[in-house]
Write an enzyme that holds these catalytic residues in place. Sequence first.
Site, PDB file in Angstrom:
ATOM      1  N   SER A 110      33.679  80.111  25.087  1.00 55.08           N
ATOM      2  CA  SER A 110      34.940  79.382  25.003  1.00 55.08           C
ATOM      3  C   SER A 110      35.850  79.810  26.158  1.00 55.08           C
ATOM      4  CB  SER A 110      35.599  79.606  23.628  1.00 55.08           C
ATOM      5  OG  SER A 110      36.614  78.668  23.396  1.00 55.08           O
ATOM      6  N   GLU A 208      30.175  72.475  27.382  1.00 56.52           N
ATOM      7  CA  GLU A 208      30.473  72.244  25.969  1.00 56.52           C
ATOM      8  C   GLU A 208      31.993  72.238  25.834  1.00 56.52           C
ATOM      9  OE1 GLU A 208      31.858  74.571  23.488  1.00 56.52           O
ATOM     10  OE2 GLU A 208      32.423  75.879  25.151  1.00 56.52           O
ATOM     11  N   HIS A 277      30.887  75.529  20.218  1.00 54.05           N
ATOM     12  CA  HIS A 277      31.682  75.685  19.002  1.00 54.05           C
ATOM     13  C   HIS A 277      30.979  75.021  17.818  1.00 54.05           C
ATOM     14  CE1 HIS A 277      34.539  76.325  22.282  1.00 54.05           C
ATOM     15  NE2 HIS A 277      35.305  76.974  21.418  1.00 54.05           N
TER      16      HIS A 277
END
Length: 306
Positions: A110, A208, A277
């Site tokens: 992330s 992502e 995620h």
Amino acid sequence: MTMKPKHLIKGDTVGIIAPASPPNQENLQRSLAFLKDLGLHVKFGRHVHNEYGYLAGSDDERLEDLHNMFKDKEVKAVICAGGGYGTGRIAASIDYKLIEQNPKIFWGYSDITFLHTAIYQRTGLATFHGPMLASDIGREEADDLSKASFNQLFEPAPFTYSETMSSLETIVEGKAAGTIIGGNLSLLASTIGTPFEADTKDKILLIEDINEEPRAVDRMLNQLHMAGKLTEAAGFLLGDFNNCVPQREQSLSLEEVLDHYIKLAGKPAIKGFLIGHCSPHYAIPLGVTASMNTGEKKVVIESGVQ
């Protein structure tokens, strides 16, 4: 030239830091039992419990914890408690020579994408894009497959991702090989125009994201496209785009946006990887060589440890 950290053995100590936003402390405490079951000892960063607005402490405090973990000879791996926001704020102040001289496992995803990119480009150290302690492992519904990803840290062995793990779909056919880099699309886009601008030339690029409308994904992919980052890449792995759904009636779908830019780049591409995620969330090393084959719908990534 890629530099790999040494693999873990039972009895090793791992350091836990929060270089971005404040982690969920209950989940973080719950994750400690998992690390103990792996045979690992834990050392917390001094500021891992701090809160400074949406940051887990001031820039200096979060930077101090990062530096101290790489300095500490007892610590064999640096594991991020969570993501959120903030790593880009400390990237320019990091002592990359310290990291280069003390190579060790670095793990997260992330917002940690900014650090993966910066550390690899400044030091050549391979890092791990994987589920984090408070964000994933410490949740009550934590997936066993996500937890099993940590086994990669104990033995130097290639990692193969195939359709046995999730349904994969080819966007552009072909074969490609190169160093694998990337992670969160938002963070990759935020490197453009900075000293840490992602170098995608001849690389296999993983992307992502989470909670971004298709038009936001479009904006970020367009930025990477106009900067030449997509056409320079050797191939693409598309991970999970969690809750990236339209918030308005008039919208392109996420699939239409992804397909447009990936086909525009014209490099081998596969989507459907449970990386990001999501749960389960499979960890992969970054900064090492990977090969992909759309005919076999398979990616083989060399070990991220030695």
